[in-house]
Design an enzyme around this catalytic site. Structure first.
Site, PDB file in Angstrom:
ATOM      1  N   ASN A  70      -1.802   5.462   5.582  1.00  0.00           N
ATOM      2  CA  ASN A  70      -0.671   5.361   4.660  1.00  0.00           C
ATOM      3  C   ASN A  70      -0.797   6.517   3.664  1.00  0.00           C
ATOM      4  OD1 ASN A  70       1.179   4.681   2.705  1.00  0.00           O
ATOM      5  ND2 ASN A  70       0.147   2.800   2.051  1.00  0.00           N
ATOM      6  N   LYS A 126       1.200   7.455   1.421  1.00  0.00           N
ATOM      7  CA  LYS A 126       1.834   7.154   0.126  1.00  0.00           C
ATOM      8  C   LYS A 126       2.684   8.354  -0.336  1.00  0.00           C
ATOM      9  CE  LYS A 126      -1.816   3.891  -0.729  1.00  0.00           C
ATOM     10  NZ  LYS A 126      -2.653   3.155  -1.650  1.00  0.00           N
ATOM     11  N   HIS A 134       3.834  -3.582   0.989  1.00  0.00           N
ATOM     12  CA  HIS A 134       2.600  -2.997   0.459  1.00  0.00           C
ATOM     13  C   HIS A 134       2.419  -3.430  -0.999  1.00  0.00           C
ATOM     14  CE1 HIS A 134      -0.244  -0.099  -1.121  1.00  0.00           C
ATOM     15  NE2 HIS A 134      -0.686  -0.020   0.125  1.00  0.00           N
ATOM     16  N   GLU A 190       1.640  -1.916  -3.603  1.00  0.00           N
ATOM     17  CA  GLU A 190       2.274  -1.064  -4.617  1.00  0.00           C
ATOM     18  C   GLU A 190       3.763  -1.367  -4.727  1.00  0.00           C
ATOM     19  OE1 GLU A 190       0.580   2.475  -2.981  1.00  0.00           O
ATOM     20  OE2 GLU A 190      -1.358   1.733  -3.685  1.00  0.00           O
ATOM     21  N   GLU A 229      -4.955  -6.606   2.295  1.00  0.00           N
ATOM     22  CA  GLU A 229      -5.374  -5.568   1.354  1.00  0.00           C
ATOM     23  C   GLU A 229      -5.551  -6.171  -0.035  1.00  0.00           C
ATOM     24  OE1 GLU A 229      -4.082  -1.419   2.844  1.00  0.00           O
ATOM     25  OE2 GLU A 229      -2.392  -2.287   1.796  1.00  0.00           O
ATOM     26  N   GLY A 289      -7.502   1.879  -3.645  1.00  0.00           N
ATOM     27  CA  GLY A 289      -7.598   3.100  -4.452  1.00  0.00           C
ATOM     28  C   GLY A 289      -8.636   3.028  -5.549  1.00  0.00           C
ATOM     29  N   SER A 332      -9.820   0.995   0.031  1.00  0.00           N
ATOM     30  CA  SER A 332     -10.981   1.888  -0.067  1.00  0.00           C
ATOM     31  C   SER A 332     -11.791   1.966   1.222  1.00  0.00           C
ATOM     32  CB  SER A 332     -11.861   1.490  -1.253  1.00  0.00           C
ATOM     33  OG  SER A 332     -11.124   1.604  -2.458  1.00  0.00           O
ATOM     34  N   GLY A 389      -5.581   4.389   2.962  1.00  0.00           N
ATOM     35  CA  GLY A 389      -4.790   5.185   2.020  1.00  0.00           C
ATOM     36  C   GLY A 389      -5.458   6.522   1.784  1.00  0.00           C
TER      37      GLY A 389
HETATM   38  P1  PGA Z   1      -6.841   3.097  -0.231  1.00  0.00           P
HETATM   39  O1  PGA Z   1      -5.373   2.495   0.029  1.00  0.00           O
HETATM   40  O2  PGA Z   1      -7.468   3.290   1.141  1.00  0.00           O
HETATM   41  O3  PGA Z   1      -6.616   4.401  -0.942  1.00  0.00           O
HETATM   42  O4  PGA Z   1      -7.585   2.104  -1.046  1.00  0.00           O
HETATM   43  C1  PGA Z   1      -5.142   1.541   1.033  1.00  0.00           C
HETATM   44  C2  PGA Z   1      -3.695   1.154   1.054  1.00  0.00           C
HETATM   45  O5  PGA Z   1      -3.075   1.078  -0.007  1.00  0.00           O
HETATM   46  O6  PGA Z   1      -3.109   0.919   2.137  1.00  0.00           O
END
Ligand code: PGA
Length: 253
Positions: free
Chosen positions: A9, A11, A97, A99, A169, A175, A215, A236
């Site tokens: 992803n 983003k 997601h 976010e 998630e 993140g 992460s 991500g």
């Molecule tokens: P991240 O994001 O790997 O940067 O933690 C994962 C995601 O939001 O799908």
């Protein structure tokens, strides 16, 4: 046996040049692994879908979008329909997601409409669920995840659900560099599979893939995916470096 599924992803990152370079790096790094032993997808920003699609053309790496709107067409300024995504070459779309839930304010009801529209448009949805840190600390993980799962899947027949991937998630792991331990991930994944069994029966629940996200890095991916109910990862930050993403794909095998 569920085939592992690794998706990146991106983003709101990259630019047109960087997006193509990244896609090319993923294609050459994954080689024959992608498609045969593990399903792989990358989800760039809408505006780079076509260019990235071209870069993926000769590979078995699928194109995915990060969101979709539920209406088919019309006066919905700024929105993108499932048919448009399909037309652009997308196979997958991420729905709900964290976010979009917590920054943009999407509800389970809206996400359910998006998953429905994605399926109706011939896309394979990746439905994201996951609890906030305060919810985990208040011991509400199971309640929150189950509400999001039931809400997101409301009204789906067994036949439709088989096309969906679930991504667990935990929001506190996205993140932040703070990954869930493989045991924490497995516990929630098993709970999700149990719910799917309640809702759709054992046979189907054994077929649905459940990705972990939050992460994920080359050095923790194999251990996470080594758990029984962790069928792949949604990545991500580490999907923005071709080498890291490729290493994660290879850790799935
Ligand atoms: P991240 O994001 O790997 O940067 O933690 C994962 C995601 O939001 O799908």
């Amino acid at each position: 046996m569920r085939k592992p599924f690794v998706a990146g992803n991106w983003k709101m990152n990259t630019d047109s040049h960087g997006a193509v370079k990244l896609a090319e790096g993923v294609v050459s790094g994954c080689g024959e692994t992608a498609g045969h032993k593990v399903d792989v997808a990358v989800c760039p920003p809408f505006v780079y879908l076509q260019q990235v699609g071209k870069a993926l053309h000769s590979s078995h790496i699928a194109l995915g979008a990060q969101d979709v709107y539920f209406e088919q067409k019309g006066a919905f300024t700024g929105e993108i329909s499932a048919a448009m995504l399909k037309d652009t070459g997308c196979a997958y779309v991420i729905c709900g997601h964290s976010e979009r839930r917590h920054v943009i304010g999407e509800t389970d009801e809206l996400i359910n409409k998006k998953v429905k529209a994605a399926l109706a448009g011939g896309l394979l949805p990746i439905l994201c669920v996951g609890e906030l840190l305060e919810q985990r600390e208040a011991d509400e993980t199971a309640d929150v995840v189950s509400r999001q799962l039931r809400g997101g899947l409301a009204g789906f027949s067994e036949e439709k659900v088989a096309a969906i991937t679930i991504a667990y998630e935990p929001v506190w792991a996205i993140g932040t560099g703070r990954t869930a331990t493989p045991e924490q991930a497995q516990e929630v994944h098993a709970m999700i599979r149990g719910l799917l069994t309640e809702m759709y029966g054992k046979k189907l629940s054994q077929e649905i893939r459940i990705q972990y996200g939050g992460s994920v890095k080359p050095d923790n991916a194999a251990e996470l995916m080594g758990k029984e109910d962790v069928d792949g990862v949604l990545v991500g930050g580490a999907s923005l470096k071709a080498d890291d993403f490729v290493a994660i794909v290879k850790a799935a095998v």
